[in-house]
Every structure is written in C-alpha cells, then in structure tokens.
Design an enzyme around this catalytic site. Sequence first.
Site, PDB file in Angstrom:
ATOM      1  N   GLY A 312      48.751  44.565  47.828  1.00  0.00           N
ATOM      2  CA  GLY A 312      48.943  43.138  47.592  1.00  0.00           C
ATOM      3  C   GLY A 312      48.439  42.744  46.218  1.00  0.00           C
ATOM      4  O   GLY A 312      47.861  43.545  45.472  1.00  0.00           O
ATOM      5  N   GLN A 313      48.665  41.478  45.874  1.00  0.00           N
ATOM      6  CA  GLN A 313      48.264  40.986  44.567  1.00  0.00           C
ATOM      7  C   GLN A 313      47.836  39.534  44.685  1.00  0.00           C
ATOM      8  O   GLN A 313      48.455  38.751  45.415  1.00  0.00           O
ATOM      9  CB  GLN A 313      49.418  41.122  43.560  1.00  0.00           C
ATOM     10  CG  GLN A 313      49.044  40.750  42.134  1.00  0.00           C
ATOM     11  CD  GLN A 313      50.111  41.165  41.144  1.00  0.00           C
ATOM     12  OE1 GLN A 313      51.130  41.728  41.526  1.00  0.00           O
ATOM     13  NE2 GLN A 313      49.874  40.906  39.876  1.00  0.00           N
ATOM     14  N   GLY A 314      46.764  39.185  44.004  1.00  0.00           N
ATOM     15  CA  GLY A 314      46.279  37.807  44.007  1.00  0.00           C
ATOM     16  C   GLY A 314      45.977  37.330  42.606  1.00  0.00           C
ATOM     17  O   GLY A 314      46.319  37.985  41.604  1.00  0.00           O
ATOM     18  N   GLY A 317      43.390  39.813  40.857  1.00  0.00           N
ATOM     19  CA  GLY A 317      43.642  41.237  40.717  1.00  0.00           C
ATOM     20  C   GLY A 317      44.652  41.765  41.711  1.00  0.00           C
ATOM     21  O   GLY A 317      45.227  41.028  42.506  1.00  0.00           O
ATOM     22  N   VAL A 319      45.483  44.904  44.636  1.00  0.00           N
ATOM     23  CA  VAL A 319      44.815  45.787  45.596  1.00  0.00           C
ATOM     24  C   VAL A 319      45.711  46.977  45.898  1.00  0.00           C
ATOM     25  O   VAL A 319      46.900  46.812  46.180  1.00  0.00           O
ATOM     26  CB  VAL A 319      44.469  45.040  46.899  1.00  0.00           C
ATOM     27  CG1 VAL A 319      43.736  45.958  47.864  1.00  0.00           C
ATOM     28  CG2 VAL A 319      43.609  43.819  46.596  1.00  0.00           C
ATOM     29  N   LYS A 333      40.481  47.213  44.561  1.00  0.00           N
ATOM     30  CA  LYS A 333      40.907  45.975  43.904  1.00  0.00           C
ATOM     31  C   LYS A 333      40.688  46.111  42.403  1.00  0.00           C
ATOM     32  O   LYS A 333      39.553  46.209  41.937  1.00  0.00           O
ATOM     33  CB  LYS A 333      40.120  44.789  44.469  1.00  0.00           C
ATOM     34  CG  LYS A 333      40.528  43.437  43.891  1.00  0.00           C
ATOM     35  CD  LYS A 333      39.713  42.329  44.549  1.00  0.00           C
ATOM     36  CE  LYS A 333      40.115  40.961  44.032  1.00  0.00           C
ATOM     37  NZ  LYS A 333      39.307  39.885  44.675  1.00  0.00           N
ATOM     38  N   ASP A 430      34.817  30.285  50.195  1.00  0.00           N
ATOM     39  CA  ASP A 430      36.275  30.514  50.280  1.00  0.00           C
ATOM     40  C   ASP A 430      36.650  31.117  51.630  1.00  0.00           C
ATOM     41  O   ASP A 430      37.407  32.088  51.713  1.00  0.00           O
ATOM     42  CB  ASP A 430      36.732  31.425  49.140  1.00  0.00           C
ATOM     43  CG  ASP A 430      38.225  31.255  48.826  1.00  0.00           C
ATOM     44  OD1 ASP A 430      38.823  30.261  49.283  1.00  0.00           O
ATOM     45  OD2 ASP A 430      38.793  32.112  48.119  1.00  0.00           O
TER      46      ASP A 430
END
Length: 617
Positions: A312-314, A317, A319, A333, A430
């Site tokens: 995945g990506q956020g 960064g 992962v 990450k 968060d």
Amino acid sequence: MAISCSFFLFMVFTMMDHHVGGHENVCEELRCGGKGPAIRFPFRLSHTRQPDHCSFPGFTLSCTDSNQTLLELPISVKLFVEEIDYISQVIQLSDPNHCFPIELRRLNLSSSPFQFLFHEQDYYPRGYGLFNCSQSTDQRNGIFRISCLSGPTHQVYALDLNDGQSLMELPISSCTKMYNIPYVPEMGDANILHLNWSTPDCRHCEQRGENCRILKNNNSTDESKTECFPRQRNHAKGRTSTKLEIVGAILGSFLLVLLVFAIYRVYRYDKVEKENQAKIEMFLEDYRNLKPSRYTYSDIRRITNEFADKLGQGAYGTVFKGKLSNEIYVAVKILNTSKGKGEEFLNEVGTMGTIHHVNVVRLVGFCADGFRRALVYEFLSNNSLDKFISSADVKNQFLGWDKLQDIAIGIAKGIEYLHQGCDQRILHFDIKPHNILLDQNFNPKISDFGLAKLCSKDQSAVSMTTARGTMGYIAPEVFSRNFGNVTYKVDVYSFGMLLLEMVGGRKNTEVTKENISQVYFPEWIYNCLEQKEDFRVFVEDDGDAHIAKKLAVVGLWCIQWHPLKRPSMKVAVQMLEGGDNLIMPPNPFATTATTRTNARIPAMDFRQELQVIPESE
C-alpha cells in the site's frame, strides 16, 4: 549423505520399474481403483503407460477422483460408465447430474464411434420434442414425463415427433416447446443411456474368450481390421510374485542405508544440533528484545526482494512486504523524504521502540541510511480494519458482531496501555480504522505512531501549535480551546468515532461541502438509540442487537464534546466487557440550553483535574 541415499533409492526403483515394467506394452485389462467395469481393447485408460495401440480412436476413458469410470463424448459431455458388454458391443452410461435430457440437448454423436441403441422395431432414429406444460397428462405410448425437469407448477414431457397420434393427446394449448433431443432414456426418467459401437468389431473374439487387437501387418486399406489372441490369465500373478521379491530386496537395501545414515546422524548430532540450538536461542533472545534492530538500506532491499511486493501507499510513504532470513514476514515502510523534517521517523522509532503489547504493532527494526529512512514492522496478514467495516451491509466482508466486539475491546486495551502502561503517557492522535491492523486471527493491533506525542503520566495535557490527526476523528478541543485542553481524551474521542463507524459502517473522512452533513452521522445513531429504531445494519438476532447497541452507547460516551464528560480508556474497557445496563449519554449534538432542559437523561461524570503541561521532547 541424504543425496547419496536418494540417488541409491532412485536407481533401485528405476531398475525395479525396468524389470517389472517389461510387460507394460501388453494391453492388460484395467479398472478404475480396482472396481468398476473391466477396461480392455478397444478401450484404454488415459494417464497410464499403455501404448496407443491398446485402444481405438475415440475409446479413451479416464478415472475420476472417486474412482468412477468416465467417458467424454463430443462437445464435452461427460458421462459415467456403468457397464461395458464386449460381446454385444454396448456401453451403459449414467449422467452425473441425473438428468439426461439436458445432456442430450447438446450431444452430437456424428463424430463419435458410438450410436444410440434403438430397439429392433425402430427402423429409423426417433426424435423427441420437449414440451413445458402447465397441465399434466397421462403418460401414454409416445409421451414420457421428464421428472428431473418438472416442478410443482409445471410438467415437462418428451413427445415422439414421429408419432402424430401422441401429439393429439398432449394438451398442446397449455404447452410450450422447449427443444428437441434425439433420444429419450427408457421410461423417460431412468438415468441410464445405452450406446453401441460397430467399429472395431471384436465380438467374434469375445465370444471365443479371447482378446482382440488391431490386425498386425495389415496390407489392406481397412485400418479397423482386428485379430484375436489368447488371454494370459496367470500373467498378473507372475508379475505380483516378481514384484514382491524385488520389493523385499529394495526394502532390505533401504533399511541398510537407513541404519548407516542413523549411525552417521548420531555421530554428528552433538556438534550440529547444539550449534543449531544455539542459533535458535540467540534469535529468540534477540526477537524478544524490545529494542528494534537497525538495518542498512541494502538490508532493506534484500528483505523486500528489491521492493517486489507492494502492500500500500500513504501520504508519508510506501509499504512493502518482506521476509527476514529467519522466515518471519515483515511489513517495511519506506518513508518519503519530502514529507516533514523526519518528525514521523523520530516519533515512530522513539515511541514504538519501547512498546510491547499484544494490541500494538511491534517495531522490528528501522533504517536510517543517509537520506533513506525505513521502518520494519511485524506483518499482519488481514490488513486494516478499514476494509471490513467500510460497508457493514456487504455480508461477505462482515466479521460478525461477536468478533467486532472482541476487536473493539482489543483496541481499547491497546489505547489504555498507551495511556497508562508505559513510562510516559503516549497520545496517538490518529486512532482510525485504517491504523488498526488485524492478524491472522483478526486480533487488532494499533499502528502508525507518526503523529504521537509523549507526556508525563502525572500531567495529562499537552500544548500544541497546530492540529493533527484525520478529519472526522479529531476531537473538537484540538481545533478550539473553548472545548477544553488537549489531553489524552483526544484518543478517547477518536476511539468513540471508530466505534460508531464499526456500528454504522460509515466512513468519516470523505468530507466535502456537498456531503458535510455526513460527518454528523453519529447524531443519526444517537437518534436511533433514543427512539429505539433499527440501525439498518447486519443484526441477525437479539444478541447481535445487544452488542451493536453497546458499541454505539460506548461510542457516544467517548465523543462527548467536552473532554471532562468522556470516560477514560480504562472505564471504556469496563463498559465494553460488561455493559449490560449502560446509561445513555447526554446528547452531544444538542445545544447547551437543550442539554440543560433534558433532565430525564442521567449524567455520568468522569471529571478529573486536567493541567496544561509542556510537550515532552
């Protein structure tokens, strides 16, 4: 030594196979699993060592996993073989689905060596039409009822198209023509079909008790000519005896090799096994150590197999899935160097490096190699809670209310540990479904401490210059001090929004001018509880309804606008684990005047002194 042993056994079995396999060219009689009809020329079993000349084209059979004999006719019609009459050259078949009229619809025997077996009085092939009738009729000559296609409100009949009289006897006004089939099994309902073949002709051999094969040295153009040859009845017994002798010799040799290998293993055991045990103990000791390991960037590339498997990506960064040399899977990450000034990296390493709790993701290691930074976490196979509660009306993604309750309790215990179980209080800032990861047993683990802050446990408020968190989960005091000081209750508020999202299956982050009212979907949940209405989510019984209501009530307590009215996480855990007689909280969405006049709603007071303190460095 093991390789030598394997090579020895391979050579021995190869020699055995050559010895006992010398007669494999003989077209022996076979059966599927030792049962079922005998299979010999012109038939042959596929996936055996019998050569092609043991059968005639179109006569290849196969065995199913349940040892049923299978014949595949043109257009992929697969039927079970029940009997083979070699003298009459008739094969008896059954339909695995018990409804021949469906298979016969697409069956075309023009390219097959088999033909339908008709009675002697039939001088031409008979064709049948299938009719769907709303009225029933008597089963007469030329009319057959098809039970596997009929139902309570309709009847399906097969009508002899060559018999004009049968057409007159059918209530044609209430019938609809379905399709034609070339044949109807006996009595219409029987699951048995008889086919015969004329080529090759081996009847004269079978009648004499001999085997049949294609005529060798055939100089004519007819390639279907056959010849007879005597059956070798005692050949199988001779082969069995030979096999037993060879198996005995092989077994003795194998036991000898095993004995030699066992002696070798005893000789090497102390040294090799002790070295292996020392390595294992060293690894386990390192793995239990709370301090994360430091990796170089080349280590990260090796662990992720050159970043081959992206998870995945956020915003901060990307992962990737990785694997340590000790067969443990991890999630790596890779942080964006363009985001921030390294605060997230310092927060993650500084905060998670001292945390060890069953409901908090473990930081295995980190990388700080020049401008390249990475974090290595334990790998959790079921990804985040977000994908399981984003739509509670999608049943194949719904975990069930018992599991959701267990997940909620696990998250609450993890947050309670952050607030009370560490040397310094950790404020996550968060808490949301995307940051709750699930292991293979759907146990929750809190992740992503990039926005976390530390403060002393004897002081419970922190100073902040900018808001932090995700829209929809941020407590109101983070935006305005009119609601109170920023304390650990901000995580309680986020947890409450998470609980309500678990109940309603609603996302809190997609906020625009057009759908801004969606942010207040907790108010809809409050109104449903107050007016005793259904949440319109998966609730299959009273137990599920009780759990859904409990999660909703605890969530509404946690999102009270004023921090003083929110429970601590310890109290939230107690409410979730018990909670049989929970009190409805005050309406967090009502005005101050409305709240004062609403005296019938009892209040729960979780007040404590909150002192503003500076943020820990």
